[in-house]
Design an enzyme around this catalytic site. Structure first.
Site, mmCIF file in Angstrom:
data_model
loop_
_atom_site.group_PDB
_atom_site.id
_atom_site.type_symbol
_atom_site.label_atom_id
_atom_site.label_comp_id
_atom_site.label_asym_id
_atom_site.label_seq_id
_atom_site.Cartn_x
_atom_site.Cartn_y
_atom_site.Cartn_z
ATOM 1 N N HIS A 112 0.846 -1.202 0.000
ATOM 2 C CA HIS A 112 0.000 0.000 0.000
ATOM 3 C C HIS A 112 0.883 1.254 0.000
ATOM 4 O O HIS A 112 0.646 2.190 -0.763
ATOM 5 C CB HIS A 112 -0.870 0.061 1.271
ATOM 6 C CG HIS A 112 -1.884 -1.028 1.406
ATOM 7 N ND1 HIS A 112 -2.000 -1.795 2.543
ATOM 8 C CD2 HIS A 112 -2.848 -1.471 0.563
ATOM 9 C CE1 HIS A 112 -2.993 -2.649 2.407
ATOM 10 N NE2 HIS A 112 -3.526 -2.489 1.205
ATOM 11 N N LYS A 119 -17.665 -5.996 8.279
ATOM 12 C CA LYS A 119 -16.405 -6.741 8.377
ATOM 13 C C LYS A 119 -15.613 -6.253 9.583
ATOM 14 O O LYS A 119 -15.152 -5.113 9.613
ATOM 15 C CB LYS A 119 -15.587 -6.494 7.093
ATOM 16 C CG LYS A 119 -14.979 -7.754 6.508
ATOM 17 C CD LYS A 119 -14.541 -7.521 5.096
ATOM 18 C CE LYS A 119 -13.045 -7.654 4.934
ATOM 19 N NZ LYS A 119 -12.617 -7.324 3.569
ATOM 20 N N ARG A 151 -1.624 -6.184 -8.159
ATOM 21 C CA ARG A 151 -0.543 -7.121 -7.813
ATOM 22 C C ARG A 151 -0.524 -8.232 -8.862
ATOM 23 O O ARG A 151 -0.354 -7.977 -10.031
ATOM 24 C CB ARG A 151 -0.767 -7.673 -6.397
ATOM 25 C CG ARG A 151 -0.671 -6.604 -5.320
ATOM 26 C CD ARG A 151 -1.156 -7.107 -3.996
ATOM 27 N NE ARG A 151 -2.567 -7.470 -4.085
ATOM 28 C CZ ARG A 151 -3.309 -7.869 -3.072
ATOM 29 N NH1 ARG A 151 -2.781 -8.005 -1.885
ATOM 30 N NH2 ARG A 151 -4.584 -8.162 -3.235
ATOM 31 N N SER A 205 -2.686 -7.616 3.360
ATOM 32 C CA SER A 205 -2.911 -7.412 4.798
ATOM 33 C C SER A 205 -3.250 -8.748 5.465
ATOM 34 O O SER A 205 -2.795 -9.018 6.580
ATOM 35 C CB SER A 205 -4.070 -6.439 5.023
ATOM 36 O OG SER A 205 -3.775 -5.185 4.482
HETATM 37 O O1 PNS Z 1 -8.551 -2.903 0.290
HETATM 38 P P1 PNS Z 1 -9.810 -3.374 -0.353
HETATM 39 O O2 PNS Z 1 -10.659 -4.126 0.650
HETATM 40 O O3 PNS Z 1 -9.573 -4.146 -1.617
HETATM 41 O O4 PNS Z 1 -10.627 -2.039 -0.769
HETATM 42 C C1 PNS Z 1 -11.850 -2.120 -1.415
HETATM 43 C C2 PNS Z 1 -12.538 -0.765 -1.492
HETATM 44 C C3 PNS Z 1 -12.627 -0.101 -0.120
HETATM 45 C C4 PNS Z 1 -11.783 0.133 -2.418
HETATM 46 C C5 PNS Z 1 -13.957 -1.027 -2.066
HETATM 47 O O5 PNS Z 1 -14.559 -2.056 -1.368
HETATM 48 C C6 PNS Z 1 -14.868 0.186 -2.028
HETATM 49 O O6 PNS Z 1 -14.668 1.151 -2.726
HETATM 50 N N1 PNS Z 1 -15.902 0.090 -1.156
HETATM 51 C C7 PNS Z 1 -16.882 1.160 -0.984
HETATM 52 C C8 PNS Z 1 -18.246 0.742 -1.524
HETATM 53 C C9 PNS Z 1 -18.347 1.034 -3.007
HETATM 54 O O7 PNS Z 1 -18.168 2.157 -3.446
HETATM 55 N N2 PNS Z 1 -18.691 0.009 -3.804
HETATM 56 C C10 PNS Z 1 -18.903 0.185 -5.230
HETATM 57 C C11 PNS Z 1 -17.767 -0.340 -6.069
HETATM 58 S S1 PNS Z 1 -18.003 -2.055 -6.341
#
Ligand code: PNS
Length: 164
Positions: free
Chosen positions: A17, A41, A90, A128
């Protein structure tokens, strides 16, 4: 001002990150690290703790700030007048999930662009979850997460398991 957001769960922030945040800060005038508040979560760290850990490791990057958000990412971006999402890619396995999210975000707001940065080779398989697993079983997490947050991770894990 050309601002981008690096969104994620960051439970906890890893060197992968941090690499993407650092490189984004060189490309954009300003970078917001957006930590998702996800009530569904339960993580190792709560959102405030994650924000504090990230602040600790980005304190020397002047154009980076850290904020938490709930709900849709694009709604948070609208509120903050941000138009660009930066995500790290990645291994190939990230592609489908990231592609799906970028298409969904584009559908929700066509003005938003998602920019992908390839992870550095040494971080290609770093997550993570794997850091937490290694730390939980007493493995060495040096080189996987920023040095200054290793004691926080170990302390948190020891605290969780002290009654077992
Ligand atoms: O580190 P992560 O868990 O891969 O991050 C995912 C994240 C936070 C970027 C994604 O889940 C997100 O943007 N969540 C907010 C809800 C949202 O906007 N969803 C619509 C896109 S599918």
């Amino acid at each position: 001002m050309n601002t981008a957001i690096c969104p994620g769960s960051f439970d906890p922030i890893t060197n992968g990150h941090l690499d993407i945040i650092n490189r984004s800060a060189k490309v954009f005038d300003e970078v917001v690290v957006g930590v998702l508040i996800n009530p569904e979560k339960k993580g190792l760290f709560n959102v405030d703790e994650r924000v504090e850990l990230i602040k600790k490791v980005v304190k020397n990057i002047p154009n980076v700030r850290v904020e938490s958000f709930s709900g849709l990412l694009i709604d948070f971006m609208k509120k903050k007048h941000i138009k660009v999402i930066v995500k790290g890619l990645r291994a190939v396995s990230d592609f489908e999930y990231e592609f799906q999210m970028s298409v969904m975000n584009k559908k929700l707001d066509p003005d938003i662009e998602t920019v992908f940065m390839m992870s550095s080779a040494m971080n290609s398989f770093l997550s993570s979850s794997s850091v937490k697993q290694v730390a939980m079983f007493g493995g060495c997490i040096k080189g996987l997460v920023p040095e200054e947050i290793i004691p926080d991770i170990i302390e948190k894990i020891n605290g969780m398991y002290k009654n077992y």
